[in-house]
Design an enzyme around this catalytic site. Structure first.
Site, PDB file in Angstrom:
ATOM      1  N   SER A  57       6.304   1.504 -11.414  1.00  0.00           N
ATOM      2  CA  SER A  57       6.133   0.906 -12.734  1.00  0.00           C
ATOM      3  C   SER A  57       5.791  -0.572 -12.617  1.00  0.00           C
ATOM      4  O   SER A  57       6.094  -1.213 -11.608  1.00  0.00           O
ATOM      5  CB  SER A  57       7.415   1.055 -13.558  1.00  0.00           C
ATOM      6  OG  SER A  57       7.725   2.417 -13.779  1.00  0.00           O
ATOM      7  N   GLY A  76       2.546   3.693 -15.040  1.00  0.00           N
ATOM      8  CA  GLY A  76       3.026   2.528 -14.307  1.00  0.00           C
ATOM      9  C   GLY A  76       2.125   1.316 -14.370  1.00  0.00           C
ATOM     10  O   GLY A  76       2.353   0.330 -13.656  1.00  0.00           O
ATOM     11  N   GLU A 100       0.191   9.059 -17.819  1.00  0.00           N
ATOM     12  CA  GLU A 100       1.409   8.888 -18.622  1.00  0.00           C
ATOM     13  C   GLU A 100       1.764   7.410 -18.799  1.00  0.00           C
ATOM     14  O   GLU A 100       2.821   6.958 -18.366  1.00  0.00           O
ATOM     15  CB  GLU A 100       2.573   9.632 -17.959  1.00  0.00           C
ATOM     16  CG  GLU A 100       2.379  11.135 -17.923  1.00  0.00           C
ATOM     17  CD  GLU A 100       3.362  11.830 -16.992  1.00  0.00           C
ATOM     18  OE1 GLU A 100       4.157  11.120 -16.319  1.00  0.00           O
ATOM     19  OE2 GLU A 100       3.341  13.064 -16.915  1.00  0.00           O
ATOM     20  N   PRO A 101       0.934   6.619 -19.439  1.00  0.00           N
ATOM     21  CA  PRO A 101       1.281   5.212 -19.685  1.00  0.00           C
ATOM     22  C   PRO A 101       2.311   5.086 -20.805  1.00  0.00           C
ATOM     23  O   PRO A 101       2.275   5.815 -21.792  1.00  0.00           O
ATOM     24  CB  PRO A 101      -0.057   4.593 -20.099  1.00  0.00           C
ATOM     25  CG  PRO A 101      -0.794   5.733 -20.752  1.00  0.00           C
ATOM     26  CD  PRO A 101      -0.393   6.965 -19.988  1.00  0.00           C
ATOM     27  N   GLY A 102       3.230   4.164 -20.642  1.00  0.00           N
ATOM     28  CA  GLY A 102       4.206   3.878 -21.695  1.00  0.00           C
ATOM     29  C   GLY A 102       4.219   2.398 -21.999  1.00  0.00           C
ATOM     30  O   GLY A 102       3.772   1.947 -23.054  1.00  0.00           O
ATOM     31  N   CYS A 120      29.861 -11.540 -22.014  1.00  0.00           N
ATOM     32  CA  CYS A 120      30.791 -12.094 -21.032  1.00  0.00           C
ATOM     33  C   CYS A 120      30.341 -11.737 -19.617  1.00  0.00           C
ATOM     34  O   CYS A 120      31.043 -11.047 -18.877  1.00  0.00           O
ATOM     35  CB  CYS A 120      32.189 -11.559 -21.317  1.00  0.00           C
ATOM     36  SG  CYS A 120      33.488 -12.513 -20.527  1.00  0.00           S
ATOM     37  N   TYR A 137      11.161  -0.590 -22.979  1.00  0.00           N
ATOM     38  CA  TYR A 137      12.396  -0.622 -22.194  1.00  0.00           C
ATOM     39  C   TYR A 137      13.401  -1.667 -22.640  1.00  0.00           C
ATOM     40  O   TYR A 137      14.260  -2.063 -21.853  1.00  0.00           O
ATOM     41  CB  TYR A 137      12.077  -0.798 -20.700  1.00  0.00           C
ATOM     42  CG  TYR A 137      11.214   0.310 -20.165  1.00  0.00           C
ATOM     43  CD1 TYR A 137      11.723   1.590 -19.999  1.00  0.00           C
ATOM     44  CD2 TYR A 137       9.876   0.088 -19.870  1.00  0.00           C
ATOM     45  CE1 TYR A 137      10.921   2.629 -19.539  1.00  0.00           C
ATOM     46  CE2 TYR A 137       9.065   1.123 -19.406  1.00  0.00           C
ATOM     47  CZ  TYR A 137       9.597   2.390 -19.240  1.00  0.00           C
ATOM     48  OH  TYR A 137       8.805   3.414 -18.791  1.00  0.00           O
TER      49      TYR A 137
END
Length: 478
Positions: free
Chosen positions: A228, A266, A310-312, A396, A426
């Site tokens: 990716s 990717g 399969e591009p995202g 924290c 993402y």
């Protein structure tokens, strides 16, 4: 430090990183996304806030699909472009992608449910995953998912059994590792031999033979995903060459041509102006991949297969912007024991820590991958001297960093609205409730209007998930 340019100065909105239509208003000098002022968005929907420019996402989907389809047609074949839903999926986004001619790639029963709720034709869905449950496989077969990607020998038996029970012949691809290691972060590289996805390419004949032994399965080709956020194209070319090199043996086993080849996704995007010149152009990638497929098919003596991709991130990443509100600022001297180790920090006497009302719960990528982002003040422009800043969250954790390093006008102050670019992929997908911080909503903007496409959460909703025990009656005195 190099002098800022019109595209990279501390007030600039770089169209190579932000959505192409993002700009500062002529009079207010506020950042406008889809024609809506950033402050109007946070006033109506709250802060932090995920914003997706619908027109930018649709235009990019068309651009990616057109490039891959046209290059496939040039070499005498066709291409199917699956939108990788893991990048960011909701009902509306799935509908946008289908309306722009893309198929949908899912990797869980939940993602499949979203695609079905969006009205996606199941025949245009691909189902991934290294550990699909039996129920997920059965559901995929029952609804008519077009292709299931088999990840292991065990899955071959499970998919075959589900298809036989349903009286269907299920199309399947076999996921393999080509041995090509993408030039990317180790955690993002998914074609190493020693990792959880897929099977070694040299084992493909044995595994394909097992698939062919089942009348309920239709083997349509190999699948490989080399990683990716990849900028160089040489990895894609070499992986395609190796995969096609296996096709003569697979065709001998099948007794027919193997009709398809899925080369995964990717493709990288620019998260900062510094990355923009190196980010790959989808037209170049499409052309190079088409050329290597045609050349290798001729060399090994097989027909050019139908291609799938399969591009995202490459579709949805740049269309997203996250808006935050500054809470506190704190200067830290870069001298003595704190002297900057990175050359990019040199030239500044101090770093200004800018704390915002979100953080690693809405963007885990900096903590997970050391990801870089670009930030701008969204509610105003400023002529103040530039300052080296690190934008940090409210969690924290010392690693709760949103933007590791950027330059903003030095008068950035509490109450300012900050915009972090290229958060469409993402960020919401990897979000959490760490420290019981509610997930922000996602709004789509287009032509001067906004609307919620994923509802946010409230503290009351988070507390309500806890099972509160019934009060115990006090013991009676004897």
């Amino acid at each position: 430090m190099s002098e800022p340019t019109e595209a990279t100065g501390p007030n600039a909105i770089d169209p190579r990183v932000f959505p192409p239509g993002a700009r500062r208003g002529r009079e207010c000098r506020q950042l406008k996304l889809g024609g809506v002022r950033a402050t109007e968005l946070t006033a109506e929907h709250g802060s932090p806030l995920y914003v997706i420019d619908e027109d930018a996402a649709r235009a990019r989907a068309r651009e990616v699909r057109s490039a891959l389809e046209s290059e496939a047609a040039r070499i005498g074949t066709s291409a199917t472009v699956y939108y990788a839903g893991k990048a960011f999926l909701c009902v509306e986004v799935a509908q946008w992608m289908v309306e722009e001619g893309l198929a949908i790639d899912v990797a869980s029963g939940g993602e499949l449910a979203v695609a079905l709720a969006a009205g996606v034709d199941p025949a245009r869905i691909g189902f991934h995953g290294n550990n699909k449950s039996v129920r997920e496989i059965e559901r995929a077969v029952e609804v008519g998912v077009g292709t299931i990607i088999i990840d292991s020998e065990i899955e071959t038996e499970r998919v075959a059994a589900a298809a036989a029970a349903a009286g269907r012949r299920q199309r399947v691809r076999l996921r393999v590792n080509s041995g090509v290691h993408a030039s990317t972060h180790d955690f993002l590289a998914t074609s190493h031999e020693d990792q959880k996805f897929g099977q070694p390419l040299e084992d493909a004949p044995q595994l394909v033979s097992a698939i062919l032994a089942h009348d309920s399965l239709e083997f349509v080709g190999l699948h490989c995903h080399i990683g990716s956020q990849i900028f160089a194209t040489d990895g894609f070319r070499e992986s395609a060459r190796r995969l096609l090199g296996a096709y003569p043996e697979l065709e001998r086993l099948a007794g027919r041509p193997v009709p398809e080849l899925n080369l995964g996704g990717g493709f990288g995007i620019a998260y900062t102006s510094a990355q923009a010149d190196a980010a790959p152009d989808i037209a170049d990638i499409a052309r190079e991949l088409a050329n290597i497929v045609a050349e290798t098919a001729a060399e090994v003596g097989v027909s050019v297969p139908k291609l799938a991709f399969e591009p995202g991130r490459a579709v949805i990443g740049q269309s997203g912007v996250t808006l935050y509100t500054v809470g506190t600022t704190k200067p830290v001297a870069l001298s003595g024991s704190n002297a900057a180790a990175d050359p990019a920090d040199l030239g500044f006497a101090e770093r200004l820590y800018v704390s915002v009302d979100g953080g690693m719960s809405d963007n885990a990528r900096p903590a997970l991958y050391g990801a870089d982002y670009q930030v701008r003040i969204a509610n105003r422009e400023s002529a103040a001297a530039p300052a080296l800043v690190r934008v940090v969250g409210k969690h924290c954790e010392s690693g709760d960093i949103v933007v590791q390093r950027d330059v903003l006008p030095g008068d950035v102050r509490p109450g300012d609205t900050l915009a972090v670019a290229a958060t469409g992929a993402y960020c919401w997908s990897l979000s959490s409730n760490y420290n019981y911080v509610p997930r922000p909503p996602v709004v789509a903007v287009s032509q001067g209007a906004s609307r919620v496409i994923v509802r946010g959460e409230s503290e009351d909703e988070l507390v309500a998930k806890s099972v509160i025990p019934a009060p115990v009656a006090p013991a009676r005195a004897s």
